[in-house]
Motif scaffolding. Structure first.
Motif, PDB file in Angstrom:
ATOM      1  N   MET A 157      37.404  47.918  -7.903  1.00  0.00           N
ATOM      2  CA  MET A 157      37.155  48.429  -6.379  1.00  0.00           C
ATOM      3  C   MET A 157      38.647  49.170  -6.088  1.00  0.00           C
ATOM      4  SD  MET A 157      35.319  46.796  -3.733  1.00  0.00           S
ATOM      5  CE  MET A 157      34.978  47.624  -2.156  1.00  0.00           C
ATOM      6  N   PHE A 158      39.571  49.032  -5.993  1.00  0.00           N
ATOM      7  CA  PHE A 158      40.716  49.794  -5.681  1.00  0.00           C
ATOM      8  C   PHE A 158      41.357  50.422  -6.987  1.00  0.00           C
ATOM      9  CE2 PHE A 158      40.275  47.448  -1.710  1.00  0.00           C
ATOM     10  CZ  PHE A 158      40.933  48.162  -0.726  1.00  0.00           C
ATOM     11  N   ASN A 213      46.364  54.882  -7.335  1.00  0.00           N
ATOM     12  CA  ASN A 213      46.518  55.131  -5.845  1.00  0.00           C
ATOM     13  C   ASN A 213      47.485  54.227  -5.069  1.00  0.00           C
ATOM     14  OD1 ASN A 213      44.868  57.514  -6.411  1.00  0.00           O
ATOM     15  ND2 ASN A 213      43.037  56.699  -5.250  1.00  0.00           N
ATOM     16  N   GLN A 251      46.932  56.011  -1.409  1.00  0.00           N
ATOM     17  CA  GLN A 251      46.147  55.161  -0.580  1.00  0.00           C
ATOM     18  C   GLN A 251      46.802  54.537   0.558  1.00  0.00           C
ATOM     19  OE1 GLN A 251      42.931  55.024  -0.378  1.00  0.00           O
ATOM     20  NE2 GLN A 251      42.905  53.410   1.011  1.00  0.00           N
ATOM     21  N   ALA A 306      47.068  57.428   2.944  1.00  0.00           N
ATOM     22  CA  ALA A 306      45.620  57.646   3.796  1.00  0.00           C
ATOM     23  C   ALA A 306      45.185  56.775   4.639  1.00  0.00           C
ATOM     24  CB  ALA A 306      44.469  58.001   2.713  1.00  0.00           C
ATOM     25  N   ARG A 332      34.038  60.731   6.296  1.00  0.00           N
ATOM     26  CA  ARG A 332      34.761  60.929   4.903  1.00  0.00           C
ATOM     27  C   ARG A 332      35.019  59.532   4.286  1.00  0.00           C
ATOM     28  NH1 ARG A 332      37.742  63.904   0.829  1.00  0.00           N
ATOM     29  NH2 ARG A 332      38.870  62.225  -0.217  1.00  0.00           N
ATOM     30  N   HIS A 357      33.754  54.711   0.969  1.00  0.00           N
ATOM     31  CA  HIS A 357      33.509  53.346   0.987  1.00  0.00           C
ATOM     32  C   HIS A 357      32.127  53.115   0.173  1.00  0.00           C
ATOM     33  CE1 HIS A 357      36.454  51.945   4.423  1.00  0.00           C
ATOM     34  NE2 HIS A 357      37.096  51.905   3.459  1.00  0.00           N
ATOM     35  N   VAL A 402      31.961  48.787  -0.620  1.00  0.00           N
ATOM     36  CA  VAL A 402      32.266  48.110   0.566  1.00  0.00           C
ATOM     37  C   VAL A 402      31.519  47.546   1.678  1.00  0.00           C
ATOM     38  CG1 VAL A 402      33.940  48.183   2.665  1.00  0.00           C
ATOM     39  CG2 VAL A 402      34.656  49.515   0.342  1.00  0.00           C
ATOM     40  N   GLN A 429      33.916  42.168   4.267  1.00  0.00           N
ATOM     41  CA  GLN A 429      34.985  42.588   3.982  1.00  0.00           C
ATOM     42  C   GLN A 429      36.010  43.046   4.919  1.00  0.00           C
ATOM     43  OE1 GLN A 429      33.576  45.085   0.588  1.00  0.00           O
ATOM     44  NE2 GLN A 429      34.666  43.806  -1.139  1.00  0.00           N
ATOM     45  N   TYR A 462      41.353  48.328  15.738  1.00  0.00           N
ATOM     46  CA  TYR A 462      40.762  47.920  14.492  1.00  0.00           C
ATOM     47  C   TYR A 462      39.319  47.547  14.446  1.00  0.00           C
ATOM     48  CZ  TYR A 462      39.880  45.957  10.096  1.00  0.00           C
ATOM     49  OH  TYR A 462      39.020  45.745   8.961  1.00  0.00           O
ATOM     50  N   MET A 484      37.273  50.731  15.113  1.00  0.00           N
ATOM     51  CA  MET A 484      37.258  51.827  13.992  1.00  0.00           C
ATOM     52  C   MET A 484      36.432  51.102  12.776  1.00  0.00           C
ATOM     53  SD  MET A 484      40.495  53.347  11.900  1.00  0.00           S
ATOM     54  CE  MET A 484      40.221  54.728  10.595  1.00  0.00           C
ATOM     55  N   LEU A 498      32.779  52.487  11.338  1.00  0.00           N
ATOM     56  CA  LEU A 498      32.388  52.668   9.960  1.00  0.00           C
ATOM     57  C   LEU A 498      31.388  51.772   9.415  1.00  0.00           C
ATOM     58  CD1 LEU A 498      36.160  52.574   8.702  1.00  0.00           C
ATOM     59  CD2 LEU A 498      34.743  54.715   8.307  1.00  0.00           C
ATOM     60  N   GLY A 549      41.126  63.281  -4.179  1.00  0.00           N
ATOM     61  CA  GLY A 549      41.845  61.872  -3.889  1.00  0.00           C
ATOM     62  C   GLY A 549      41.736  61.558  -2.679  1.00  0.00           C
ATOM     63  N   PRO A 550      42.631  60.283  -2.562  1.00  0.00           N
ATOM     64  CA  PRO A 550      42.560  59.847  -1.099  1.00  0.00           C
ATOM     65  C   PRO A 550      43.216  60.887  -0.187  1.00  0.00           C
ATOM     66  CG  PRO A 550      43.848  58.114  -2.454  1.00  0.00           C
ATOM     67  CD  PRO A 550      43.569  59.540  -3.141  1.00  0.00           C
TER      68      PRO A 550
HETATM   69  C1  HEM Z   1      38.740  49.687   9.810  1.00  0.00           C
HETATM   70  C2  HEM Z   1      39.063  49.420   8.311  1.00  0.00           C
HETATM   71  C3  HEM Z   1      39.287  50.251   7.348  1.00  0.00           C
HETATM   72  C4  HEM Z   1      40.195  51.542   7.527  1.00  0.00           C
HETATM   73  C5  HEM Z   1      40.434  52.331   8.463  1.00  0.00           C
HETATM   74  C6  HEM Z   1      39.919  52.133   5.884  1.00  0.00           C
HETATM   75  C7  HEM Z   1      40.578  53.336   5.532  1.00  0.00           C
HETATM   76  C8  HEM Z   1      40.397  54.029   4.548  1.00  0.00           C
HETATM   77  C9  HEM Z   1      40.648  55.386   4.022  1.00  0.00           C
HETATM   78  C10 HEM Z   1      41.273  56.397   5.020  1.00  0.00           C
HETATM   79  C11 HEM Z   1      40.668  55.595   2.649  1.00  0.00           C
HETATM   80  C12 HEM Z   1      40.894  56.789   1.848  1.00  0.00           C
HETATM   81  C13 HEM Z   1      39.457  57.764   2.206  1.00  0.00           C
HETATM   82  C14 HEM Z   1      39.761  58.983   1.162  1.00  0.00           C
HETATM   83  O1  HEM Z   1      40.269  59.974   1.776  1.00  0.00           O
HETATM   84  O2  HEM Z   1      39.303  59.108   0.251  1.00  0.00           O
HETATM   85  C15 HEM Z   1      40.020  54.353   2.306  1.00  0.00           C
HETATM   86  C16 HEM Z   1      39.481  54.064   0.896  1.00  0.00           C
HETATM   87  C17 HEM Z   1      39.240  52.817   0.517  1.00  0.00           C
HETATM   88  N1  HEM Z   1      38.760  51.525   1.197  1.00  0.00           N
HETATM   89 FE1  HEM Z   1      39.127  51.399   3.039  1.00  0.00          FE
HETATM   90  N2  HEM Z   1      39.342  51.355   5.124  1.00  0.00           N
HETATM   91  C18 HEM Z   1      38.966  50.127   5.881  1.00  0.00           C
HETATM   92  C19 HEM Z   1      38.158  48.967   5.437  1.00  0.00           C
HETATM   93  C20 HEM Z   1      38.076  48.882   4.154  1.00  0.00           C
HETATM   94  C21 HEM Z   1      37.499  47.693   3.627  1.00  0.00           C
HETATM   95  C22 HEM Z   1      36.931  46.371   4.511  1.00  0.00           C
HETATM   96  C23 HEM Z   1      37.494  47.552   2.130  1.00  0.00           C
HETATM   97  C24 HEM Z   1      37.054  46.711   1.177  1.00  0.00           C
HETATM   98  C25 HEM Z   1      37.869  45.488   0.689  1.00  0.00           C
HETATM   99  C26 HEM Z   1      38.118  49.001   1.862  1.00  0.00           C
HETATM  100  C27 HEM Z   1      38.010  49.415   0.592  1.00  0.00           C
HETATM  101  C28 HEM Z   1      38.553  50.739   0.437  1.00  0.00           C
HETATM  102  C29 HEM Z   1      38.683  51.339  -1.203  1.00  0.00           C
HETATM  103  C30 HEM Z   1      38.382  50.518  -2.421  1.00  0.00           C
HETATM  104  C31 HEM Z   1      39.041  52.366  -0.982  1.00  0.00           C
HETATM  105  C32 HEM Z   1      39.414  53.478  -2.150  1.00  0.00           C
HETATM  106  C33 HEM Z   1      40.784  53.230  -2.516  1.00  0.00           C
HETATM  107  C34 HEM Z   1      41.468  53.959  -3.537  1.00  0.00           C
HETATM  108  O3  HEM Z   1      40.619  53.791  -4.646  1.00  0.00           O
HETATM  109  O4  HEM Z   1      42.519  54.185  -3.707  1.00  0.00           O
HETATM  110  N3  HEM Z   1      38.454  49.733   3.099  1.00  0.00           N
HETATM  111  N4  HEM Z   1      39.858  53.477   3.272  1.00  0.00           N
END
Ligand code: HEM
Ligand SMILES: Cc1cc2nc3c(=O)[nH]c(=O)nc-3n(C[C@H](O)[C@H](O)[C@H](O)COP(=O)(O)OP(=O)(O)OC[C@H]3O[C@@H](n4cnc5c(N)ncnc54)[C@H](O)[C@@H]3O)c2cc1C
Length: 391
Positions: free
Chosen positions: A43-44, A48, A54, A57, A83, A88, A93, A97, A129, A132, A136, A384-385
């Motif tokens: 997943m992550f 990053n 990350q 971001a 974006r 996600h 996602v 979660q 939160y 947002m 999403l 990337g992020p």
């Molecule tokens: C309000 C809640 C959340 C916010 C504000 C948020 C914000 C972000 C942002 C800004 C990015 C980078 C996007 C980009 O520019 O590529 C991202 C990536 C990601 N998010 Fe979220 N997210 C949220 C909730 C979640 C949840 C619930 C999950 C699941 C567990 C999640 C999993 C991920 C993953 C796996 C990535 C890619 C990270 C990587 O591979 O480096 N996020 N998210």
């Protein structure tokens, strides 16, 4: 919509949260991965997390969202949310979660702010939160519903690998199971998931560079990052016949067949969305006015150049200009030594698409803004992020 009670609290505490958010997000991820180590398997991105992009971001997106809400309490920042939602959904996602992220993010905020976090402040930021998160979740549900299948990943078999440019390879895959495939749009990407040497799965995104509208073939063109984790495995170990997992196609930086004059400015491997768009536009018989600008280290290092030049030859209103940092300039092509200069290629109504390393995009975006192109007509893809937004 942000409530009238929370708005002044958010406004008053934005400076402190904005200042602390970069130390809150690393604490958040530490807590979340300690409680849910499975999120680091498939997943992550581990890289990053280690290089901090990350965290940046996420911090940036929360600060931008809260600032936006204070100034526009009845709307949300659509471009940014879109974006994130596309990223996600390419990773699978799901709604449930968001509770996990909330729990660990707010524990990290409490740890960082200590007694400064009053119940009133906690309540107001909880509202931000969930505003947002709900925004999403809504976009993400819509994106999942548009797919030809209900799975996150399906199996694809490598059928061809072709070297292109100095350090890139195009990988073409065909379905290895009977999952129905979604038709992609030019500019979209897929997430690819593979186990690394220690058995932990990693995911990376790659733009579809060719065969974009095919449901029986997916092609991506990948530059080797010798300091990276995923691309060395892809380049050095993946053989024809091997199977990887690919997500459905996502991404909102889609290039339309017709419309206002199009200027696509890319550098290095950032040409993958451009190559895909040119091929799709040529196949559709597009008459759009297109200016393709590409910068590279030298002519030989430019990936996908044959494909791009072939597509350009089929587009009646397209031209290309190139810049190379070193080496001999090619004959028969508008080519200059040095860095890209966008200025002469723009008209007042140009729609500008940028893709390449961040310093390159900073420079050409500034040129476009200085030439009078409105910011909303300049679109970009970060490989990337999105730390540009965060900054
Ligand atoms: C309000 C809640 C959340 C916010 C504000 C948020 C914000 C972000 C942002 C800004 C990015 C980078 C996007 C980009 O520019 O590529 C991202 C990536 C990601 N998010 Fe979220 N997210 C949220 C909730 C979640 C949840 C619930 C999950 C699941 C567990 C999640 C999993 C991920 C993953 C796996 C990535 C890619 C990270 C990587 O591979 O480096 N996020 N998210
Ligand atoms: C929407 C999108 C589309 C994309 N399209 C393409 C495409 O078409 N073609 C393409 O080639 N790429 C594309 N990418 C980029 C791709 O997803 C990968 O990020 C890239 O290939 C590098 O992957 P990697 O695993 O080899 O490097 P990573 O392991 O992700 O490492 C990236 C960098 O992080 C740093 N790093 C890694 N580990 C550490 C550490 N321990 N400490 C400090 N720093 C560290 C290094 O500087 C390294 O160079 C795209 C990305 C996105 C988001």
């Amino acid at each position: 919509m942000l409530s009238t009670q929370s708005r002044p609290v958010i406004e008053a505490t934005l400076p402190i949260i904005a200042e602390r958010i970069s130390s809150i997000t690393p604490k958040f991820y530490q807590r979340m991965f300690a409680a849910r180590p499975e999120l680091l398997d498939g997943m992550f991105s581990r890289s990053n997390q280690k290089n901090g992009t990350q965290q940046q971001a996420l911090a940036g997106s929360i600060a931008v969202f809260a600032t936006y809400l204070v100034n526009n309490p009845e709307t949300t920042p659509e471009t940014m949310l879109s974006r994130i939602a596309h990223k996600h959904t390419s990773l699978g996602v799901v709604e449930e979660q968001y509770g996990i992220v909330y729990e660990h993010l707010f524990a990290a905020i409490a740890e960082d702010l200590g007694d400064a976090l009053t119940p009133e402040i906690a309540e107001a930021w909880t509202e931000v939160y969930w505003l947002m998160a709900q925004a999403l979740i809504k976009i993400e549900k819509g994106l999942y519903a548009r797919q030809a299948n209900a799975t996150i990943y399906s199996n694809w078999k490598l059928v061809e690998r072709t070297a292109t440019g100095a350090d890139s390879v195009s990988f073409s895959f065909e379905p290895a199971d009977d999952t129905a495939a979604t038709i992609a749009k030019p500019g979209q990407f897929v997430s690819m998931r593979m186990p690394m040497a220690d058995g932990i799965r990693q995911v990376r995104q790659f733009t579809l560079s060719n065969d974009v509208e095919s449901t029986t073939r997916r092609t991506v063109t990948v530059k080797l990052d010798v300091d990276g984790e995923f691309t060395p495995v892809l380049h050095n170990s993946l053989k024809v016949g091997d199977v990887v997992e690919l997500s459905n196609p996502y991404g909102d930086l889609v290039i339309d067949t017709e419309g206002a004059p199009l200027v696509i400015a890319t550098a290095g491997i950032g040409c993958t969305p451009s190559a895909a768009a040119l091929q799709t536009l040529a196949a559709a018989g597009s008459t759009r006015e297109i200016t393709v600008l590409h910068a590279d280290q030298e002519f030989a290092s430019w990936p996908l150049r044959e494909q791009m030049l072939e597509s350009l030859g089929q587009l009646p209103n397209a031209k290309i200009r190139t810049w190379f940092e070193r080496g001999e300039l090619p004959e028969g092509l508008d080519a200059k030594a040095g860095y890209m200069d966008l200025t002469d290629s723009l008209t007042a109504d140009s729609q500008v698409y940028l893709c390449g390393p961040l310093p390159f995009m900073h420079a050409v975006r500034s040129q476009a803004l200085a030439a009078g192109i409105p910011a909303e007509h300049i679109h970009y893809e970060v490989f990337g992020p999105d730390v540009w937004l965060a900054a």
